[in-house]
Design an enzyme around this catalytic site. Sequence first.
Site, PDB file in Angstrom:
ATOM      1  N   ASP A  72      30.620  -0.480  55.994  1.00  0.00           N
ATOM      2  CA  ASP A  72      29.717   0.749  56.349  1.00  0.00           C
ATOM      3  C   ASP A  72      28.270   0.549  56.639  1.00  0.00           C
ATOM      4  O   ASP A  72      27.618   1.296  57.298  1.00  0.00           O
ATOM      5  CB  ASP A  72      29.969   1.761  55.086  1.00  0.00           C
ATOM      6  CG  ASP A  72      31.253   2.380  55.096  1.00  0.00           C
ATOM      7  OD1 ASP A  72      31.866   2.124  55.942  1.00  0.00           O
ATOM      8  OD2 ASP A  72      31.320   3.263  54.215  1.00  0.00           O
ATOM      9  N   GLY A  73      27.429  -0.417  56.128  1.00  0.00           N
ATOM     10  CA  GLY A  73      26.080  -0.739  56.322  1.00  0.00           C
ATOM     11  C   GLY A  73      25.746  -1.022  57.517  1.00  0.00           C
ATOM     12  O   GLY A  73      25.095  -0.729  58.606  1.00  0.00           O
TER      13      GLY A  73
END
Lengths: 293, 293, 293, 293
Positions: free
Chosen positions: C76-77
Amino acid sequence: MSAPPLRLPPKKMGLVVKTSSPQAIALGQQVLSRVKEKGVEVVVDAQSAPFLHAEPGPSRAALGREVDAVLVLGGDGTFLSVTRGCPATTPVAGVNLGTLGFLTEHPAERVWQLVDDLLAGNVQCEKRDRLLCRVEGDDSPQEFLVLNDVVIAKATLARILTIDVEVEGEFLSRYRADGLILASPTGSTAYNLSAGGPIVHPELSALIITPICSHTLSNRPLVVPLNFQVAVRVHPGDEDVYLTLDGQYGLPLTDRHVVRVLPEGDPLLVVRPPNASFFAILHDKLKWGDWGS
Amino acid sequence: MSAPPLRLPPKKMGLVVKTSSPQAIALGQQVLSRVKEKGVEVVVDAQSAPFLHAEPGPSRAALGREVDAVLVLGGDGTFLSVTRGCPATTPVAGVNLGTLGFLTEHPAERVWQLVDDLLAGNVQCEKRDRLLCRVEGDDSPQEFLVLNDVVIAKATLARILTIDVEVEGEFLSRYRADGLILASPTGSTAYNLSAGGPIVHPELSALIITPICSHTLSNRPLVVPLNFQVAVRVHPGDEDVYLTLDGQYGLPLTDRHVVRVLPEGDPLLVVRPPNASFFAILHDKLKWGDWGS
Amino acid sequence: MSAPPLRLPPKKMGLVVKTSSPQAIALGQQVLSRVKEKGVEVVVDAQSAPFLHAEPGPSRAALGREVDAVLVLGGDGTFLSVTRGCPATTPVAGVNLGTLGFLTEHPAERVWQLVDDLLAGNVQCEKRDRLLCRVEGDDSPQEFLVLNDVVIAKATLARILTIDVEVEGEFLSRYRADGLILASPTGSTAYNLSAGGPIVHPELSALIITPICSHTLSNRPLVVPLNFQVAVRVHPGDEDVYLTLDGQYGLPLTDRHVVRVLPEGDPLLVVRPPNASFFAILHDKLKWGDWGS
Amino acid sequence: MSAPPLRLPPKKMGLVVKTSSPQAIALGQQVLSRVKEKGVEVVVDAQSAPFLHAEPGPSRAALGREVDAVLVLGGDGTFLSVTRGCPATTPVAGVNLGTLGFLTEHPAERVWQLVDDLLAGNVQCEKRDRLLCRVEGDDSPQEFLVLNDVVIAKATLARILTIDVEVEGEFLSRYRADGLILASPTGSTAYNLSAGGPIVHPELSALIITPICSHTLSNRPLVVPLNFQVAVRVHPGDEDVYLTLDGQYGLPLTDRHVVRVLPEGDPLLVVRPPNASFFAILHDKLKWGDWGS
């Protein structure tokens, strides 16, 4: 959705008082005289009527359908007893005689101004979303219009409940909890808040799903669009389960029932004080402080 | 406090099964035979007896006073039904037939080892603090020994409660809530945890005071020394209030009652598996993860 | 709002990999070959390029403006590093190489199917609301498009913050806290959840205001319509305050700054797996159980 | 443990003022004169001395070792700056100049009575448990005496921390969170409370372990006996991690460090107002209401 046609100034005004409050009764008698003097018909609900020496009208839940506007003198509980059956075309104004309420926003000292404004048709109304709750499983389904919340909960001594929830036909979660709250934004500051749910602004069309004392620690409150369909079922083993609507009306629930919350709920029109503010009530009720402190 | 004199190896062993579990009944029958074979007398509680084709003994709550040790086959609920009246001199061992319990820590596959160890008097016992709950206000006060929790709660449709709590004779708080939990450390992982209370290690002699769905948002759980006296009263207006002890036994409560939690509660001796660990159960039950994940 | 014109099938495809993951790099090299073989141009962001032996393209934040679609291999980062500058006309697809992500919903084993579908323009896109964050107080205001959250927080050793929040020009609250999170529904399952905020379904256009470790115990999370304007100011005495956008980009904040969240944020188009479900991810990530358990 | 020998009435009195408060400075000058007049030596800490036109004494942390009692004029922060190095034989009295503090319990209007009582040796002291925090991993271990809390936390922009905790040599949990608080009962009403931890009465010898914004939703606050040893380690990947002691003193932390909380912490003696009550402060600070409301 186009705004419903209002019948203001009202030809018939409903009047409801909190019958356990001498102050509400005394004020109700004065209001009754004043409104009659102005030539407007007053219908007093059957429960309040003896206290106001008035002709008994319909039940509180039915009152809204027979008048053009309703004035409630009491607290949030009294207010909710009227809104359950009230159509979107009948605005309701609540005067609070004790501490300020989330629903009964008019302070007692403004009551004469409010009565005059109402009779002049000169009021500001706000639309509040309501939930349409349908209970299936008995011979014929029952439907309820709910302003604050639909609560499924167990009796005190009963075991923890197992509650299955579907949203838009898809499985959401199996809650193991004391109960479950399905709240409107208006109801978000009521039971939902005590159970750890978020505050939701009434202008957001949303439904809040909050477990009560969840056994599963990761089960957090969930907010979904109000037009999502929700279906709730309790588990076969569960006993002494109750469905409560707006904290006012309850019925027993078994595993053969399905409790649905549907998006077709008619909104409610609430008469608000000039310059009323949702945030100001939050400050006051929840001690959220202010610029100066 | 000096350790109570144990009567191990036992001459008389109590046996209790969860009667809704066929597995518990089947295992109970086998255990009954095995223990008798070894020449030790078995007393089966009145509720379990018909299922084990045994002579009915005393009630579950009374069983601990008539035997030297008790073996429970079932879940935490079955375990609690025995501990309520069990003296500190009678150790209790719980075998869990489903998921691991906080109280029934022995897995089913260890049952024969446990029986042999018990009969040999070769077990590790842990002292668990209990609460002495005294209910005053009726003709004669009633007292209860409580392992997990004392719960004061309202019925489903009833209004929010107003509960006044004194600690050591000093006013603590007026709670406005669905109810109040007074939990022991052993009970901290039960209802208290679902209501937002902290986990308290059973070796700490403490009492946890946790409101259920508090209306006042700043009312947080409070932990006090177990030797503090606590007195709880509900408000005159409150209806349909119940006191529940260990989730097992309930009685109605009114504003004329005072519920006291006193420090003189006799502890309970729990037979624990070798290498048992409170933290290991937390991992398992609450999914607190482990070194490897 | 009418749907933005997509440029699918893409003529130019962006490719981004998590450079700390050997698996993401290896897969990225394979994807690069495959897409080129199919005759579609691939633009690799400057940070990923050396790892894929590719020509360095623009920064991650700028990549979306130069291609027709973006494929992210990572977590997700990595996904958030791309979305910050990505216009609503460029869909982004995220393949997760570790555990399933809330944003990177495509499992690694589906990557070839996903690549084929993308190149065929045969994908299902979902619109996710973004917040437009404007920081005023320096010579020229800065604007950021934020998918998850705007976070105002203090440094570790700094004193508790005093944060004033206005909503729609009206004072909401003076928060005394470690910080404040302004989250989109997409960000509701990220930092907001850890701080005690509710989960909000991404189809609801809402903004969540959640304090971090509030000193004032009654300050609960608040959900308002996304088209409400919010303005946040920290107090003159506060030192070492930072504004963080999507956990990716930070800047120091002082009492001369105003942080605004405005409703004009362009949405992001996310390529979702067929039959993707928000609730299924909740089950998986938060262990919310399923019908069978 | 036998009570430490006090040196009251004091021959040497320490005086500390909050130097950012003109009121504290003015009052400090008056107190300085008064105590000297009475023939008792006053030692002013180096930081306060210039503001009181006094000879600079030792640092605040060292002051308690050089005097027989300490008087603090300021808030809880000023109080904590003194207690860090204060031995159990030197009582500390805190006068609060703003709102009532949990530590600075004497109201400003009682200051002359307090000074007279102190000089007469006529004060009531209460023992408060402190944590002995040992940081290992550098050339020589460092030790700190902590009254409120030991906090491990990440910098604002850093990734979520992975924190492994052992209790009594046994693995407790791997926390994934913004940080972790290890609080004494005295510290339970400080940062621990904002992070969701319980209030613990100061007479209970306990240690509270509370995660800050835990990513794992099931990680609840845990209370263990104060004589349990706790060891905390952060994960190799974690950057920008800080250890903060009583919110006053910080040092960077890496994965080569072990932070231990040991039971050998010397208690602190706090001079309390007559009729002081922990519960009364809870009412006042947390708005817990009273009998009359």
